[in-house]
Structures are given as structure tokens and as C-alpha cells.
Write a protein that holds these residues in place. Structure first.
Motif, mmCIF file in Angstrom:
data_model
loop_
_atom_site.group_PDB
_atom_site.id
_atom_site.type_symbol
_atom_site.label_atom_id
_atom_site.label_comp_id
_atom_site.label_asym_id
_atom_site.label_seq_id
_atom_site.Cartn_x
_atom_site.Cartn_y
_atom_site.Cartn_z
ATOM 1 N N MET A 69 1.020 -1.196 0.077
ATOM 2 C CA MET A 69 -0.275 -0.108 0.193
ATOM 3 C C MET A 69 0.909 1.209 0.029
ATOM 4 S SD MET A 69 -3.105 0.903 2.577
ATOM 5 C CE MET A 69 -3.847 -0.830 2.459
ATOM 6 N N ALA A 70 0.849 2.071 -0.901
ATOM 7 C CA ALA A 70 1.599 3.274 -1.257
ATOM 8 C C ALA A 70 0.983 4.452 -0.658
ATOM 9 C CB ALA A 70 1.982 3.281 -2.672
ATOM 10 N N GLU A 71 2.175 5.253 -0.272
ATOM 11 C CA GLU A 71 1.825 6.803 0.401
ATOM 12 C C GLU A 71 0.951 7.511 -0.518
ATOM 13 O OE1 GLU A 71 4.596 5.063 0.174
ATOM 14 O OE2 GLU A 71 6.028 5.699 1.976
ATOM 15 N N HIS A 72 0.780 6.955 -1.855
ATOM 16 C CA HIS A 72 0.091 8.095 -2.698
ATOM 17 C C HIS A 72 -1.324 8.281 -2.340
ATOM 18 C CE1 HIS A 72 -1.467 5.047 -5.134
ATOM 19 N NE2 HIS A 72 -0.392 4.533 -5.256
ATOM 20 N N ARG A 73 -2.064 7.170 -1.606
ATOM 21 C CA ARG A 73 -3.470 7.080 -1.297
ATOM 22 C C ARG A 73 -3.686 8.022 -0.441
ATOM 23 N NH1 ARG A 73 -5.080 3.651 3.121
ATOM 24 N NH2 ARG A 73 -7.324 3.723 2.097
ATOM 25 N N PHE A 74 -2.817 8.554 0.335
ATOM 26 C CA PHE A 74 -2.898 9.650 1.399
ATOM 27 C C PHE A 74 -2.870 11.124 0.793
ATOM 28 C CE2 PHE A 74 -1.760 5.866 4.138
ATOM 29 C CZ PHE A 74 -3.015 5.775 4.442
ATOM 30 N N LEU A 75 -2.400 11.248 -0.301
ATOM 31 C CA LEU A 75 -2.320 12.482 -0.946
ATOM 32 C C LEU A 75 -3.694 13.142 -1.299
ATOM 33 C CD1 LEU A 75 0.412 11.908 -3.649
ATOM 34 C CD2 LEU A 75 0.574 13.197 -1.542
ATOM 35 N N ALA A 76 -3.865 14.336 -0.961
ATOM 36 C CA ALA A 76 -5.246 14.978 -0.980
ATOM 37 C C ALA A 76 -5.583 15.547 -2.037
ATOM 38 C CB ALA A 76 -5.371 16.046 0.182
ATOM 39 N N PHE A 110 -9.987 7.622 7.342
ATOM 40 C CA PHE A 110 -9.658 8.789 8.406
ATOM 41 C C PHE A 110 -8.763 8.278 9.437
ATOM 42 C CE2 PHE A 110 -10.256 10.619 12.554
ATOM 43 C CZ PHE A 110 -10.476 12.126 12.274
ATOM 44 N N ILE A 111 -9.093 6.837 9.911
ATOM 45 C CA ILE A 111 -8.324 6.540 11.106
ATOM 46 C C ILE A 111 -6.921 5.817 10.444
ATOM 47 C CG2 ILE A 111 -7.945 4.452 12.281
ATOM 48 C CD1 ILE A 111 -9.874 6.443 13.640
ATOM 49 N N GLU A 112 -6.970 5.475 9.197
ATOM 50 C CA GLU A 112 -5.539 4.899 8.588
ATOM 51 C C GLU A 112 -4.628 6.228 8.225
ATOM 52 O OE1 GLU A 112 -6.167 2.512 5.222
ATOM 53 O OE2 GLU A 112 -6.804 0.861 6.317
ATOM 54 N N LYS A 113 -5.230 7.409 7.746
ATOM 55 C CA LYS A 113 -4.482 8.500 7.384
ATOM 56 C C LYS A 113 -3.938 9.274 8.629
ATOM 57 C CE LYS A 113 -3.982 12.348 4.521
ATOM 58 N NZ LYS A 113 -4.644 13.421 3.496
ATOM 59 N N ALA A 114 -4.563 9.101 9.776
ATOM 60 C CA ALA A 114 -4.466 9.885 10.972
ATOM 61 C C ALA A 114 -3.301 8.903 11.617
ATOM 62 C CB ALA A 114 -5.553 9.877 11.763
ATOM 63 N N SER A 115 -3.204 7.834 11.407
ATOM 64 C CA SER A 115 -2.160 6.937 11.889
ATOM 65 C C SER A 115 -0.814 7.142 11.034
ATOM 66 C CB SER A 115 -2.492 5.418 12.045
ATOM 67 O OG SER A 115 -1.455 4.643 12.693
ATOM 68 N N ARG A 120 2.588 9.007 12.545
ATOM 69 C CA ARG A 120 4.005 8.413 12.672
ATOM 70 C C ARG A 120 5.090 9.197 11.916
ATOM 71 N NH1 ARG A 120 3.871 6.250 7.353
ATOM 72 N NH2 ARG A 120 6.034 7.266 6.882
ATOM 73 N N LEU A 121 4.635 10.330 11.157
ATOM 74 C CA LEU A 121 5.702 11.057 10.704
ATOM 75 C C LEU A 121 5.936 12.203 11.607
ATOM 76 C CD1 LEU A 121 4.127 11.691 6.868
ATOM 77 C CD2 LEU A 121 6.164 10.197 7.699
ATOM 78 N N GLY A 122 5.301 11.982 12.692
ATOM 79 C CA GLY A 122 5.488 13.136 13.921
ATOM 80 C C GLY A 122 6.353 12.408 14.898
ATOM 81 N N SER A 123 5.827 11.058 15.153
ATOM 82 C CA SER A 123 6.512 10.093 16.284
ATOM 83 C C SER A 123 6.280 8.879 15.867
ATOM 84 C CB SER A 123 6.301 10.647 17.602
ATOM 85 O OG SER A 123 6.627 9.712 18.560
ATOM 86 N N LEU A 155 3.385 1.400 7.129
ATOM 87 C CA LEU A 155 3.000 2.935 6.844
ATOM 88 C C LEU A 155 2.040 3.386 8.260
ATOM 89 C CD1 LEU A 155 2.022 2.999 3.149
ATOM 90 C CD2 LEU A 155 4.177 3.781 4.227
ATOM 91 N N PHE A 156 1.463 2.653 8.827
ATOM 92 C CA PHE A 156 0.521 3.120 9.923
ATOM 93 C C PHE A 156 0.124 1.796 10.826
ATOM 94 C CE2 PHE A 156 -1.919 2.445 5.979
ATOM 95 C CZ PHE A 156 -3.003 1.454 6.391
ATOM 96 N N GLY A 157 -0.383 2.099 11.988
ATOM 97 C CA GLY A 157 -0.738 0.968 12.782
ATOM 98 C C GLY A 157 -1.975 0.344 12.445
#
Length: 366
Positions: free
Chosen positions: A1-8, A157-162, A166-169, A195-197
Motif C-alpha cells: 500500500m503506497a503513500e500516494h493514496r493519502f495525497l489530498a 480517516f483512521i488510517e491516514k491519521a495513523s 507516524r511522521l511526527g513520532s 505506513l501506519f498502525g
């Protein structure tokens, strides 16, 4: 699962101002992650209990700028408050966080933000607040994005928030949900990702659903070596490869333990993981020790009490001197009496915090 799915994509609604509040808990890893690469990605998978009482409450107030900042060199417009007081020392970390997530939340330079945060635990208690703090802020920002794009689903929402947390801590990605969260790709856990929890997907025995965590505050001072530096030292660590394999194997071993509720096996794995984490610190170049003499005294007294009573008490450690005492809910009364009688004397001002497994973050109505 690539990061691009979280691009707005383009936002549907234009917001001028508002206020959002989220509360997010800390978490305690049972299988530790130590060592990262790239954009806050873990070198090994981990699993953690989400906590309930140790949490951060963050209020994000936003006001649209008359002229959005368009240059990559222009700074983000925000101020930060801790317990009602301006906290300049937090700004560099949040600036770095905003830089990392700007491509996923392109509205960041369109607004002026006021970030007001407070912890349910003492600020100088030695409990890492980065997991709860960064996850709470990520949830506020995702809430703002969903207000501008209401079709965002709960799962996304939950996946992108996680992902953002992760990019903060790194460990913040494990604080969004509960009670048991996996972070990092693992061959036996479908859907696990760097990428996320993700919620632990298999059967969880009743023994673990209300597990207790009493945090003994051995040292409330600043660590001599930061976790960021410690993670970086794993790149050339002589035992890095073996450690990453050990973590993967231990997570595999926990799958039947979580199903069957075998506390004796749980104890062996969790305590081994805690000591392995600190072994990596003591054998890195440069080497360092974060445990204190009182930490070791507490561990020995836990072992002695367990041997004499048959209790299922055990411990785990974060990257610091404090001890997380873990035990099933049925033993709560006897364990708290033991902590008060024999262990609290090794804590700063006899302080400890009682906590338990929780279900994750939630929004607070303003």
C-alpha cells in the motif's frame, strides 16, 4: 500500500475558522521497535497495548489567512501552548512534522493555527508524551480535512491519521486505536504495514482485554540520549540484524499466547523484549545506559515476588529508566499493595501512575 493514496485531492468546502479537540492515549510496546529508516519507517514490526489514563488532549484552533503561503521557504503559521502557557520549545518538532505532512495536507499554509495541549500525566513524569501528543494533533488535522471533504470514510480517516502521526513520532501511529496495535510488516499478520498502525486481527483472550499497567516513575529527568539518536545508532549496530529477527520471531510467538491467554509465555517474551531493547543501547557505538540503579532493584523485586507468590506480574521498559509493571486485572488489588509497600520507595517522591489497556483516541465536543 503506497503513500500516494493519502495525497489530498481538491477540497469541497471552504472553512474560514473553527476549533477541534481530540484526546489520544499513550501506548506501551510489548515487542519493541528500535531502529528506523526513511520517513519514520520501522526496521522491525512491533505490537503495543494502547493505554487509557495516560493521554494528551489537544485543541486545534484555525483561522484562514487572507493570503495563503505558497513558497516552500515560507514558515508555517502556528503557536503552541502547554497547559495554557506558550511553549516555544515544542515549535521546532511541530515545524518538522508539518514539513513532512504538507504534501498530504496541502491546506497547512492556508491557515493560522493555535495548538493548545495538556497531558493527564505530569509533564516531567518521564512518560513519553510524543505518542499521545502527535497522534492527538494528527487527529485534529484529519478532522479539519474531513470537514473540508466530508466524503472521507471512517476507515480512511483512521488510517491516514495513523499515517500522519507516524511522521511526527513513530510510536504515535499505535495510539489511534486499541486495545492491541501492530505496526510494521509481519509475514504472519495480514494487513500489517510499515505506513501506519493496524488493530491486532486475531483472537485476543479475556486475560489481556483489561490488562493493567502501573508506571513506576524512577527518573523524571531528561534522558541522556534521545530516542531519535538511539534509533539512528542501530544503522551500524553489530547486533542489528539479529535484533530485528528476534522482534519478528517474538511477535510470531505472541500470536498463540494472545489466543490461549498463557501468561507464563507472555511474561517470558515481554520481559525478554524489554531487556533486549536496553541491550541494544548498551552495545551500540557509542554505548549508553538509560536504566538507573533503582530500575534494576525494582526488576529484581518483581522477579522475587513472582517466584514467591506465583503471581503473573511482569515488567516492560521503554527507552528510559521507568518501569511499566504489567499484570492481569484479577491481581490488581494484591499487586498495587505490593507496589505501594515494596516498589514505590524506589520511585521519585514515591510516585507511580495506575493505568490499563484502553480503546484508543476520541473526539471531544467543544
Amino acid at each position: 500500500m503506497a503513500e500516494h493514496r493519502f495525497l489530498a485531492s481538491k477540497y469541497d468546502h471552504n472553512l474560514t475558522s473553527g476549533t477541534i479537540t481530540w484526546q489520544s492515549p499513550s501506548n506501551i510496546a510489548l515487542v519493541k521497535y528500535w531502529g528506523k529508516y526513511g520517513a519514520q519507517l520501522p526496521m522491525n514490526s512491533s505490537v503495543s497495548f494502547t493505554l487509557k489514563n495516560c493521554n494528551t488532549r489537544t485543541t486545534l484552533s484555525f483561522e484562514k489567512l487572507l493570503l495563503a503561503k505558497t513558497s516552500s521557504h515560507e514558515k508555517f503559521d502556528f503557536e503552541v501552548y502547554l497547559d495554557g502557557k506558550s511553549e516555544e520549545s515544542f515549535k521546532p518538532k511541530i515545524s518538522t512534522f508539518f514539513e513532512r505532512i504538507e504534501s498530504y495536507l496541502p491546506f497547512l499554509k492556508m491557515y493560522r493555527f493555535k495548538i493548545e495541549t495538556s497531558n493527564s500525566f505530569p509533564h516531567s513524569s518521564g512518560i513519553a508524551s510524543s505518542a499521545s501528543g502527535m497522534s492527538a494533533l494528527a487527529l485534529c488535522l484529519m478532522d479539519l480535512e474531513r470537514q473540508m471533504k466530508p466524503e472521507i470514510t471512517d476507515d480512511y480517516f483512521i488510517e491516514k491519521a495513523s499515517f500522519l502521526a507516524r511522521l511526527g513520532s513513530g510510536s504515535a501511529c499505535r495510539s489511534i486505536e486499541g486495545p492491541l496495535i501492530v505496526w510494521g510488516e509481519h509475514p504472519k499478520i495480514e494487513g500489517s504495514t510499515n505506513l501506519f498502525g493496524t488493530p491486532y486481527p486475531f483472537e485476543l483472550h479475556d486475560n489481556f482485554k483489561k490488562y493493567q499497567d502501573t508506571i513506576l516513575l524512577v527518573d523524571k529527568g531528561e534522558k541522556q540520549v534521545s530516542s531519535t539518536v538511539g534509533h539512528d545508532l542501530m544503522h551500524n549496530h553489530v547486533f542489528a540484524k539479529q535484533r530485528f529477527q528476534q522482534a519478528k520471531d517474538n511477535l510470531s510467538k505472541l500470536i498463540p499466547v494472545f489466543k490461549n491467554g498463557t501468561l507464563s509465555e507472555f511474561i517470558k517474551i515481554v520481559e525478554s523484549e524489554a531487556l533486549a531493547l536496553h541491550a541494544m543501547m548498551m552495545t551500540s557505538i557509542p554505548y549508553f545506559i538509560l536504566m538507573k540503579p533503582n530500575t534494576l532493584e525494582i526488576l529484581n523485586r518483581i522477579w522475587k515476588f513472582r517466584k514467591e507468590t506465583g503471581s503473573a506480574i511482569c515488567f516492560t521498559l521503554d527507552a528510559g529508566a521507568n518501569v511499566h509493571v504489567l499484570y492481569p486485572e484479577v491481581e490488581k488489588e494484591i499487586i498495587l499493595e505490593f507496589i505501594d509497600r515494596e516498589l514505590s520507595g524506589f520511585c521519585k517522591n514515591k510516585e507511580f501512575i495506575t493505568d490499563e489497556v484502553g480503546l484508543g483516541a476520541h473526539k471531544i465536543s467543544n
